[in-house]
Design an enzyme around this catalytic site. Structure first.
Site, PDB file in Angstrom:
ATOM      1  N   ASP A 113      -8.565  -4.130  -6.312  1.00 30.42           N
ATOM      2  CA  ASP A 113      -8.103  -3.422  -5.112  1.00 30.42           C
ATOM      3  C   ASP A 113      -8.893  -2.126  -4.925  1.00 30.42           C
ATOM      4  O   ASP A 113      -8.900  -1.268  -5.814  1.00 30.42           O
ATOM      5  CB  ASP A 113      -6.610  -3.110  -5.240  1.00 30.42           C
ATOM      6  CG  ASP A 113      -5.969  -2.757  -3.915  1.00 30.42           C
ATOM      7  OD1 ASP A 113      -6.545  -1.935  -3.174  1.00 30.42           O
ATOM      8  OD2 ASP A 113      -4.890  -3.296  -3.616  1.00 30.42           O
ATOM      9  N   HIS A 142      -7.564  -5.712  -0.865  1.00 30.36           N
ATOM     10  CA  HIS A 142      -6.407  -4.821  -0.848  1.00 30.36           C
ATOM     11  C   HIS A 142      -5.134  -5.648  -0.745  1.00 30.36           C
ATOM     12  O   HIS A 142      -4.849  -6.254   0.284  1.00 30.36           O
ATOM     13  CB  HIS A 142      -6.527  -3.859   0.336  1.00 30.36           C
ATOM     14  CG  HIS A 142      -5.513  -2.756   0.342  1.00 30.36           C
ATOM     15  ND1 HIS A 142      -5.070  -2.139  -0.803  1.00 30.36           N
ATOM     16  CD2 HIS A 142      -4.843  -2.158   1.372  1.00 30.36           C
ATOM     17  CE1 HIS A 142      -4.186  -1.200  -0.479  1.00 30.36           C
ATOM     18  NE2 HIS A 142      -4.029  -1.199   0.837  1.00 30.36           N
ATOM     19  N   SER A 195       0.837  -1.187   0.000  1.00 28.35           N
ATOM     20  CA  SER A 195       0.000   0.000   0.000  1.00 28.35           C
ATOM     21  C   SER A 195       0.885   1.255   0.000  1.00 28.35           C
ATOM     22  O   SER A 195       1.713   1.408  -0.895  1.00 28.35           O
ATOM     23  CB  SER A 195      -0.958  -0.061   1.198  1.00 28.35           C
ATOM     24  OG  SER A 195      -2.016   0.840   1.050  1.00 28.35           O
TER      25      SER A 195
END
Length: 515
Positions: free
Chosen positions: A454, A484, A236
């Site tokens: 995502d 995610h 991320s």
């Protein structure tokens, strides 16, 4: 209101029982007070003063890890230490701060070195997440020491707390989508107050918690750990940190994995639009899975949120579920397909007038425990991102953007649109860049992994990161999945490709697809 940007795959997997971030917002003239000036060394320039031997040759005192109120004591496999780093890299011989590190030594022979992990946010504590994530990367531990840390301003590394628990709870009543002048005034006053609280807590550290500062910390970490190259797993926001590191230190790049990729070409408003699309896309997929038409289902949820805005829902705890908390509760289960049934239950209950389940989901995201204590992950998220992001949209600019945001998503658009103005409103420190520099010519191949479903870091950013890293550097791997992040999410193809790269140095063909 919580910001939904750049969260971690690891944290998303445990959010329903643990939690993540609180954030409120604001706008007005969009000008910071200029009370502090960011470090000149925190620019994208690769040049930096040489670090003294007292830092590069320091010996880490590895010992037993201690638990905290926000992080339980890990098992006996784990050791912790404190790394001294410069407060200001422009003054490397000056004041230092301590970064909390955690590691578990490699279990097999033929050790490669250390593998550093950043779990995103920005602001996620590596100290708290690394032990819980170790099972996911157990194959990697055979040849790597698993190492993570709390970045500067996070957790045990001079962690910033901008508000007390009572102040956070009081701020939950502030409407993140103001409907009139009074609500707008309250919204921006709340944002300004948050920034003042951060400044009071962090002091001069507030100007030295940028992504560039953390990238420089990583290279000092490499030296002190005794590694010739940096091997790194960024998730991320951790992908942005990894890209900045590769730009600053291309010759020191070893094997870098970037999973759930932040689009490096997007500015603050661009990120908000990207994420609005990503969450709406995930919501559409969820609605399809329940047999609903995505357009009709989204309108139904938007209508529910509007009713909650007018009259917050009661909950079993006695607290009232506000609109901002409700949308946060909708967002959380979209991080993982396994959590979609929880969203169904929460929405059904809310339609019947009970906000308890959405409240529990919101509290999970906002890192609130049963006693009413809130974690500080998103306090750190805000101080880091507001030092990074130069853009400061005004209220007037945001109002012009709102129709576009609403068109992208009837559920999330209004919230994400207002957030562009409120997030760094009247921030005490000026932002550093519109977009990060990640070009890394001459670096070893970097594996960039994107998931088509995502919600938080939409897939389109994966190709952009690979391209900006440079030809022969960025190597793209695609997973056609949901949630995610990709690694450890159920794709044997993804996991084996990543493992082969990290363990054997096998670089896949650029553009490989795992379905």
């Amino acid at each position: 209101m919580s910001r939904f940007v750049r969260w971690t795959a690891a944290a998303a997997a445990v959010l329903l029982v643990a939690g993540c971030g609180d954030n409120t917002s604001g706008s007005g003239d969009g000008k910071g007070s200029g009370a502090a000036t960011p470090s000149t060394a925190a620019s994208s320039s690769r040049a930096s003063p040489e670090l003294p031997a007292s830092l590069t040759s320091q010996k880490l005192g590895w010992g037993r890890c201690e638990g905290t109120s926000d992080s339980p004591t890990p098992g006996s496999d784990w050791q912790c230490a404190t790394l001294k780093v410069p407060l200001d890299y422009a003054k490397p011989g000056g004041e230092t701060i301590g970064l909390a590190l955690i590691r578990a030594n490699a279990t097999g022979g033929n050790r490669i070195g250390s593998l550093l992990f950043n779990f995103g946010g920005p602001g996620q504590s590596g100290i708290s997440v690394m032990p819980s994530y170790a099972g996911t990367v157990s194959a990697l531990r055979k040849r790597y020491d698993l190492v993570s840390w709390d970045p500067r301003g996070v957790g045990a590394s001079e962690g910033v707390r901008c508000r007390s628990d009572k102040e956070i709870e009081a701020a939950e009543s502030v409407d993140p989508t103001p409907d009139d002048a009074a609500e707008e005034k309250a919204y921006f006053q709340d944002a300004a107050d948050f920034g003042k609280g951060c400044e009071k807590s962090a002091g001069k550290l507030l100007a030295h918690v940028s992504t560039t500062d953390s990238a420089r910390d990583m290279d000092l970490m490499r030296q002190v750990l005794g590694d010739a190259k940096t091997h790194y797993f960024g998730i991320s926001y951790g992908t942005e940190l990894g890209g900045v590191y590769a730009h600053l230190f291309p010759k020191n790049v070893g094997r870098l994995i970037l999973d759930a990729v932040v689009d490096p070409s997007a500015d603050l408003v661009g990120h908000a639009k990207n994420q609005t699309r990503g969450f709406q896309r995930a919501l559409d997929d969820y609605l399809k899975s329940t047999g609903q038409d995505p357009d009709q289902g989204s309108r139904k949820i938007a209508a529910l949120l509007k009713r909650i805005d007018a009259e917050p829902l009661p909950t079993s705890s006695g607290r009232k579920l506000t609109q901002g908390m409700a949308v946060t509760g909708v967002v959380l289960p979209l991080y993982s397909k396994q959590s979609w049934p929880a969203l169904t239950n929460a929405l059904d209950a809310a339609e019947q007038g009970d906000g308890s389940d959405l409240m529990a989901l919101s509290d999970g995201y906002n890192d609130r425990d049963a006693s009413g204590h809130y974690g500080t992950t998103t306090h750190a998220q805000r101080v880091i991102s507001c030092l990074d992001d130069k853009q400061r949209p005004t209220a007037a600019q945001t109002r012009k953007l709102l129709p576009e945001f609403r068109k992208i998503s009837p559920v999330f658009g209004e919230f994400m649109g207002w957030d562009t103005a409120g997030w760094c409103h009247d921030w005490p420190v000026a932002g550093q860049y519109d977009t990060p520099e990640v070009g890394a010519p001459g670096a070893a191949p970097v594996l960039v992994v994107g998931n088509t479903g995502d919600p938080a870091t939409p897939y389109e950013g994966t190709r952009k990161m690979a391209d900006e890293l440079g030809k022969g550097v960025g190597v793209m791997l695609t997973w056609k999945g949901e949630g995610h992040g990709a690694y450890g999410s159920g794709s044997g193809c993804v996991d084996s490709t990543v493992n082969a790269y990290l363990l054997d140095g096998t670089v896949p063909k650029d553009g490989k697809v795992c379905s």
